[in-house]
Design an enzyme around this catalytic site. Structure first.
Site, PDB file in Angstrom:
ATOM      1  N   LYS A 106       0.812  -1.228   0.000  1.00  0.00           N
ATOM      2  CA  LYS A 106       0.000   0.000   0.000  1.00  0.00           C
ATOM      3  C   LYS A 106       0.842   1.274   0.000  1.00  0.00           C
ATOM      4  O   LYS A 106       0.395   2.316  -0.451  1.00  0.00           O
ATOM      5  CB  LYS A 106      -0.946   0.007   1.202  1.00  0.00           C
ATOM      6  CG  LYS A 106      -2.087  -0.980   1.067  1.00  0.00           C
ATOM      7  CD  LYS A 106      -3.059  -0.868   2.208  1.00  0.00           C
ATOM      8  CE  LYS A 106      -4.110  -1.938   2.117  1.00  0.00           C
ATOM      9  NZ  LYS A 106      -5.078  -1.889   3.207  1.00  0.00           N
ATOM     10  N   ASP A 160      -9.850   2.891   2.498  1.00  0.00           N
ATOM     11  CA  ASP A 160      -9.907   2.235   3.819  1.00  0.00           C
ATOM     12  C   ASP A 160     -10.530   3.154   4.880  1.00  0.00           C
ATOM     13  O   ASP A 160     -11.286   2.702   5.737  1.00  0.00           O
ATOM     14  CB  ASP A 160      -8.502   1.831   4.291  1.00  0.00           C
ATOM     15  CG  ASP A 160      -8.018   0.545   3.634  1.00  0.00           C
ATOM     16  OD1 ASP A 160      -8.858  -0.247   3.174  1.00  0.00           O
ATOM     17  OD2 ASP A 160      -6.785   0.337   3.582  1.00  0.00           O
TER      18      ASP A 160
HETATM   19  P1  NAP Z   1       0.961  -3.245   8.172  1.00  0.00           P
HETATM   20  O1  NAP Z   1       1.142  -1.879   7.593  1.00  0.00           O
HETATM   21  O2  NAP Z   1       1.904  -4.325   7.784  1.00  0.00           O
HETATM   22  O3  NAP Z   1       0.964  -3.075   9.787  1.00  0.00           O
HETATM   23  C1  NAP Z   1       0.959  -4.195  10.622  1.00  0.00           C
HETATM   24  C2  NAP Z   1       0.742  -3.778  12.062  1.00  0.00           C
HETATM   25  O4  NAP Z   1       0.643  -4.977  12.861  1.00  0.00           O
HETATM   26  C3  NAP Z   1       1.897  -2.959  12.651  1.00  0.00           C
HETATM   27  O5  NAP Z   1       1.381  -2.072  13.607  1.00  0.00           O
HETATM   28  C4  NAP Z   1       2.746  -4.060  13.318  1.00  0.00           C
HETATM   29  O6  NAP Z   1       3.544  -3.595  14.381  1.00  0.00           O
HETATM   30  C5  NAP Z   1       1.661  -4.939  13.891  1.00  0.00           C
HETATM   31  N1  NAP Z   1       2.141  -6.305  14.139  1.00  0.00           N
HETATM   32  C6  NAP Z   1       2.467  -7.241  13.223  1.00  0.00           C
HETATM   33  N2  NAP Z   1       2.848  -8.385  13.863  1.00  0.00           N
HETATM   34  C7  NAP Z   1       2.760  -8.145  15.184  1.00  0.00           C
HETATM   35  C8  NAP Z   1       3.011  -8.929  16.352  1.00  0.00           C
HETATM   36  N3  NAP Z   1       3.444 -10.196  16.264  1.00  0.00           N
HETATM   37  N4  NAP Z   1       2.800  -8.375  17.557  1.00  0.00           N
HETATM   38  C9  NAP Z   1       2.353  -7.087  17.651  1.00  0.00           C
HETATM   39  N5  NAP Z   1       2.095  -6.292  16.597  1.00  0.00           N
HETATM   40  C10 NAP Z   1       2.306  -6.823  15.377  1.00  0.00           C
HETATM   41  O7  NAP Z   1      -0.488  -3.812   7.833  1.00  0.00           O
HETATM   42  P2  NAP Z   1      -1.834  -2.971   7.638  1.00  0.00           P
HETATM   43  O8  NAP Z   1      -2.071  -2.722   6.204  1.00  0.00           O
HETATM   44  O9  NAP Z   1      -1.803  -1.812   8.570  1.00  0.00           O
HETATM   45  O10 NAP Z   1      -2.932  -4.043   8.111  1.00  0.00           O
HETATM   46  C11 NAP Z   1      -3.097  -4.341   9.473  1.00  0.00           C
HETATM   47  C12 NAP Z   1      -4.273  -5.290   9.653  1.00  0.00           C
HETATM   48  O11 NAP Z   1      -5.475  -4.636   9.266  1.00  0.00           O
HETATM   49  C13 NAP Z   1      -4.187  -6.538   8.771  1.00  0.00           C
HETATM   50  O12 NAP Z   1      -4.660  -7.642   9.512  1.00  0.00           O
HETATM   51  C14 NAP Z   1      -5.113  -6.237   7.615  1.00  0.00           C
HETATM   52  O13 NAP Z   1      -5.666  -7.403   7.032  1.00  0.00           O
HETATM   53  C15 NAP Z   1      -6.183  -5.440   8.342  1.00  0.00           C
HETATM   54  N6  NAP Z   1      -6.923  -4.565   7.424  1.00  0.00           N
HETATM   55  C16 NAP Z   1      -8.260  -4.771   7.317  1.00  0.00           C
HETATM   56  C17 NAP Z   1      -9.004  -3.976   6.473  1.00  0.00           C
HETATM   57  C18 NAP Z   1     -10.475  -4.209   6.364  1.00  0.00           C
HETATM   58  O14 NAP Z   1     -11.079  -3.725   5.402  1.00  0.00           O
HETATM   59  N7  NAP Z   1     -11.085  -4.886   7.300  1.00  0.00           N
HETATM   60  C19 NAP Z   1      -8.389  -2.961   5.718  1.00  0.00           C
HETATM   61  C20 NAP Z   1      -7.015  -2.773   5.872  1.00  0.00           C
HETATM   62  C21 NAP Z   1      -6.290  -3.587   6.724  1.00  0.00           C
HETATM   63  P3  NAP Z   1       5.081  -3.144  14.120  1.00  0.00           P
HETATM   64  O15 NAP Z   1       5.012  -1.731  13.636  1.00  0.00           O
HETATM   65  O16 NAP Z   1       5.724  -3.282  15.442  1.00  0.00           O
HETATM   66  O17 NAP Z   1       5.643  -4.091  13.089  1.00  0.00           O
END
Ligand code: NAP
Length: 295
Positions: free
Chosen positions: A66, A102
């Site tokens: 993204k 989003d």
């Molecule tokens: P991203 O940019 O990769 O961010 C991931 C986040 O998760 C970061 O804050 C990361 O922390 C944290 N994280 C990952 N592994 C972790 C662990 N083991 N323990 C604690 N924190 C952890 O991903 P994103 O795009 O923001 O997406 C995040 C989530 O939202 C995903 O599950 C995605 O599927 C969901 N989402 C859903 C929708 C929807 O329409 N429902 C839309 C967008 C996203 P660090 O910074 O410490 O790595």
């Protein structure tokens, strides 16, 4: 000859967008195929460039690209620029424009499925990635009273809080000076009940609890810290009922899963590509059907 819209991400095996997007394209009898374009990092530039070919109309972009797609596009819409992430690419006059739906999807689901009015509310947000950025800017624009950002990597929580504070300073939303108070807190705050004392909404924007991941079956919060009667909103949509939502329900909180947001963000993307209103019920029914089959 059919036209094409793609979903760019990696991995895409468990994605449900192709199913509910195709359902609405078929509803309108459009000769358009929505396909999963699973893309490795070294092929990202090539796959984005292919959108310029005449048969392609645009794409959705998901984890982990993204942010990476921004420099590959001709234009970035203002909101996507502010958030720093693009989840939708639309082509117009051979130019590729990046949008972020989003934030819209999150707010629509919050109102319509969560029945929650964010103005004046105290919010705790877990995570500081792309989704957290979209959610936090959307909540600030809806005039919440406070936002605590908690992330495993504290520097990212701090960076997000700092950009929110600059935004609030540069674009005041309240005439009375009652701006959202933003704080970054360390990860350990999640285990203290005090963090959630006056909280009315908790949003999980991390990947914790996602099926088929190393964090499957885990919840970022324990039952003892979640206040009764608040709303707990988990952006994770696979599984349908996440460990966090189960814990929250046991604590007496109201719950909202990520599927509704996924559908509303998809509806906004559909409208950008086709100029037609997306029938939400059709999208929702297909998304529910597929997510139950996939879990
Ligand atoms: P991203 O940019 O990769 O961010 C991931 C986040 O998760 C970061 O804050 C990361 O922390 C944290 N994280 C990952 N592994 C972790 C662990 N083991 N323990 C604690 N924190 C952890 O991903 P994103 O795009 O923001 O997406 C995040 C989530 O939202 C995903 O599950 C995605 O599927 C969901 N989402 C859903 C929708 C929807 O329409 N429902 C839309 C967008 C996203 P660090 O910074 O410490 O790595």
């Amino acid at each position: 000859m059919p036209k094409f819209i793609g979903l760019i991400g990696y991995p895409l095996k468990h994605s449900i967008s192709p199913y509910f997007q195709q359902a609405v394209l078929d509803y309108y009898q459009l000769d358009i195929r929505y396909e999963a374009w699973e893309t490795s990092p070294e092929n990202l530039e090539l796959v984005v460039a292919k959108i310029r070919e005449p048969q392609n109309l645009g794409a959705n972009v998901t984890v982990p690209y993204k942010e990476a797609v921004l420099p590959l596009l001709d234009e970035i819409d203002d909101l996507a620029n502010l958030i720093g992430a693009v989840n939708t690419i639309a082509k117009k006059d051979d130019r590729l424009t990046g949008f972020n739906t989003d934030a819209y999807g999150f707010i629509e689901a919050l109102y319509k499925e969560g029945h929650f009015e964010p103005e004046g509310k105290q919010v705790v947000l877990i995570g500081a990635g792309g989704a957290a950025r979209a959610v936090s800017f959307a909540l600030v624009q809806k005039k919440i009273s406070s936002l605590s950002v908690i992330n495993r990597t504290f520097e990212r929580a701090k960076a997000l809080a700092d950009s929110l504070k600059s935004y609030i300073r540069d674009f005041p939303l309240h005439s009375e000076g009652l701006e959202t108070e933003v704080t970054a807190l360390p990860w350990e705050s999640l285990s203290s009940g005090k963090t959630f004392d006056r909280c009315e909404l908790i949003v999980n924007c991390t990947t914790i609890g996602t099926k088929y991941s190393s964090q499957e079956g885990q919840s970022p919060l324990s039952i003892k810290v979640i206040p009764r009667g608040i709303l707990v909103y988990d952006l994770v949509y696979n599984p349908w009922s996440t460990p966090l939502l189960q814990v929250a329900q046991e604590a007496g909180a109201n719950i909202l899963g990520g599927l509704a947001m996924l559908v509303y963000q998809g509806a906004a993307s559909f409208e950008l590509w086709t100029g037609r209103e997306a029938p939400i019920d059709i999208m929702f029914n297909k998304a529910k059907e597929i997510s139950h089959l996939k879990v």
